[in-house]
Scaffold this motif. Structure first.
Motif, PDB file in Angstrom:
ATOM      1  N   VAL A  92      26.011  14.219 -15.204  1.00 43.87           N
ATOM      2  CA  VAL A  92      25.432  13.222 -14.299  1.00 43.87           C
ATOM      3  C   VAL A  92      24.301  13.842 -13.489  1.00 43.87           C
ATOM      4  O   VAL A  92      23.240  13.240 -13.325  1.00 43.87           O
ATOM      5  CB  VAL A  92      26.518  12.648 -13.364  1.00 43.87           C
ATOM      6  N   LYS A  93      24.490  15.032 -12.990  1.00 44.86           N
ATOM      7  CA  LYS A  93      23.450  15.691 -12.193  1.00 44.86           C
ATOM      8  C   LYS A  93      22.214  15.998 -13.027  1.00 44.86           C
ATOM      9  O   LYS A  93      21.101  15.982 -12.528  1.00 44.86           O
ATOM     10  CB  LYS A  93      23.993  16.987 -11.588  1.00 44.86           C
ATOM     11  N   LYS A  94      22.410  16.276 -14.308  1.00 47.12           N
ATOM     12  CA  LYS A  94      21.304  16.648 -15.173  1.00 47.12           C
ATOM     13  C   LYS A  94      20.439  15.447 -15.570  1.00 47.12           C
ATOM     14  O   LYS A  94      19.224  15.544 -15.634  1.00 47.12           O
ATOM     15  CB  LYS A  94      21.849  17.331 -16.433  1.00 47.12           C
ATOM     16  N   PHE A  95      21.054  14.298 -15.826  1.00 44.91           N
ATOM     17  CA  PHE A  95      20.320  13.153 -16.355  1.00 44.91           C
ATOM     18  C   PHE A  95      20.051  12.051 -15.339  1.00 44.91           C
ATOM     19  O   PHE A  95      19.154  11.247 -15.535  1.00 44.91           O
ATOM     20  CB  PHE A  95      21.054  12.571 -17.564  1.00 44.91           C
ATOM     21  N   MET A  96      20.812  11.966 -14.276  1.00 43.30           N
ATOM     22  CA  MET A  96      20.623  10.913 -13.278  1.00 43.30           C
ATOM     23  C   MET A  96      19.755  11.432 -12.141  1.00 43.30           C
ATOM     24  O   MET A  96      20.192  11.552 -11.007  1.00 43.30           O
ATOM     25  CB  MET A  96      21.981  10.420 -12.755  1.00 43.30           C
TER      26      MET A  96
ATOM     27  N   ALA B 108      14.349   9.601 -13.183  1.00 40.74           N
ATOM     28  CA  ALA B 108      14.958   8.704 -14.162  1.00 40.74           C
ATOM     29  C   ALA B 108      15.285   7.351 -13.543  1.00 40.74           C
ATOM     30  O   ALA B 108      15.108   6.310 -14.181  1.00 40.74           O
ATOM     31  CB  ALA B 108      16.224   9.341 -14.731  1.00 40.74           C
ATOM     32  N   GLU B 109      15.726   7.352 -12.297  1.00 42.95           N
ATOM     33  CA  GLU B 109      16.044   6.098 -11.628  1.00 42.95           C
ATOM     34  C   GLU B 109      14.787   5.262 -11.387  1.00 42.95           C
ATOM     35  O   GLU B 109      14.806   4.048 -11.543  1.00 42.95           O
ATOM     36  CB  GLU B 109      16.748   6.374 -10.299  1.00 42.95           C
ATOM     37  N   LYS B 110      13.688   5.919 -11.015  1.00 41.46           N
ATOM     38  CA  LYS B 110      12.440   5.187 -10.815  1.00 41.46           C
ATOM     39  C   LYS B 110      11.942   4.597 -12.126  1.00 41.46           C
ATOM     40  O   LYS B 110      11.463   3.462 -12.172  1.00 41.46           O
ATOM     41  CB  LYS B 110      11.382   6.104 -10.214  1.00 41.46           C
TER      42      LYS B 110
ATOM     43  N   ASN C  18      13.765   3.737 -14.686  1.00 43.11           N
ATOM     44  CA  ASN C  18      14.663   2.640 -15.023  1.00 43.11           C
ATOM     45  C   ASN C  18      14.307   1.382 -14.232  1.00 43.11           C
ATOM     46  O   ASN C  18      14.327   0.267 -14.773  1.00 43.11           O
ATOM     47  CB  ASN C  18      16.105   3.052 -14.756  1.00 43.11           C
ATOM     48  N   GLY C  19      13.966   1.546 -12.965  1.00 45.00           N
ATOM     49  CA  GLY C  19      13.568   0.407 -12.143  1.00 45.00           C
ATOM     50  C   GLY C  19      12.286  -0.235 -12.655  1.00 45.00           C
ATOM     51  O   GLY C  19      12.169  -1.459 -12.694  1.00 45.00           O
ATOM     52  N   LYS C  20      11.325   0.597 -13.043  1.00 44.68           N
ATOM     53  CA  LYS C  20      10.068   0.074 -13.576  1.00 44.68           C
ATOM     54  C   LYS C  20      10.301  -0.660 -14.898  1.00 44.68           C
ATOM     55  O   LYS C  20       9.700  -1.709 -15.147  1.00 44.68           O
ATOM     56  CB  LYS C  20       9.066   1.204 -13.773  1.00 44.68           C
ATOM     57  N   ALA C  21      11.163  -0.125 -15.743  1.00 43.22           N
ATOM     58  CA  ALA C  21      11.472  -0.777 -17.020  1.00 43.22           C
ATOM     59  C   ALA C  21      12.163  -2.120 -16.783  1.00 43.22           C
ATOM     60  O   ALA C  21      11.885  -3.103 -17.473  1.00 43.22           O
ATOM     61  CB  ALA C  21      12.344   0.131 -17.881  1.00 43.22           C
ATOM     62  N   ALA C  22      13.041  -2.180 -15.800  1.00 48.46           N
ATOM     63  CA  ALA C  22      13.737  -3.430 -15.489  1.00 48.46           C
ATOM     64  C   ALA C  22      12.746  -4.487 -14.978  1.00 48.46           C
ATOM     65  O   ALA C  22      12.830  -5.661 -15.359  1.00 48.46           O
ATOM     66  CB  ALA C  22      14.827  -3.181 -14.458  1.00 48.46           C
ATOM     67  N   MET C  23      11.811  -4.073 -14.127  1.00 45.98           N
ATOM     68  CA  MET C  23      10.824  -5.024 -13.620  1.00 45.98           C
ATOM     69  C   MET C  23       9.901  -5.505 -14.737  1.00 45.98           C
ATOM     70  O   MET C  23       9.545  -6.686 -14.786  1.00 45.98           O
ATOM     71  CB  MET C  23       9.996  -4.388 -12.501  1.00 45.98           C
ATOM     72  N   LEU C  24       9.534  -4.609 -15.645  1.00 44.16           N
ATOM     73  CA  LEU C  24       8.705  -5.011 -16.779  1.00 44.16           C
ATOM     74  C   LEU C  24       9.446  -6.047 -17.629  1.00 44.16           C
ATOM     75  O   LEU C  24       8.856  -7.035 -18.071  1.00 44.16           O
ATOM     76  CB  LEU C  24       8.347  -3.795 -17.622  1.00 44.16           C
ATOM     77  N   GLY C  25      10.741  -5.837 -17.834  1.00 42.21           N
ATOM     78  CA  GLY C  25      11.544  -6.794 -18.589  1.00 42.21           C
ATOM     79  C   GLY C  25      11.614  -8.152 -17.909  1.00 42.21           C
ATOM     80  O   GLY C  25      11.544  -9.189 -18.565  1.00 42.21           O
TER      81      GLY C  25
END
Length: 42
Positions: free
Chosen positions: A4-8, A12-14, A16-23
């Motif tokens: 979790v510490k390595k990938f989160m 990565a969170e930013k 993911n947020g940009k991808a969600a807004m694009l969707g």
């Protein structure tokens, strides 16, 4: 817990947020131009 510490990371969170807004904008655009929520299905 190391996984979790390595990938989160904050980066990565930013991303993911940009991808969600694009969707969301893609869904709104598809609905605006076609009148369907998912063109070809609904």
């Amino acid at each position: 817990m190391e996984f979790v510490k390595k990938f989160m990371t904050e980066k990565a969170e930013k991303f993911n947020g940009k991808a969600a807004m694009l969707g969301m904008f893609a869904l709104i655009g598809a609905y605006y131009f076609t009148g369907q929520i998912v063109p070809g299905i609904f």
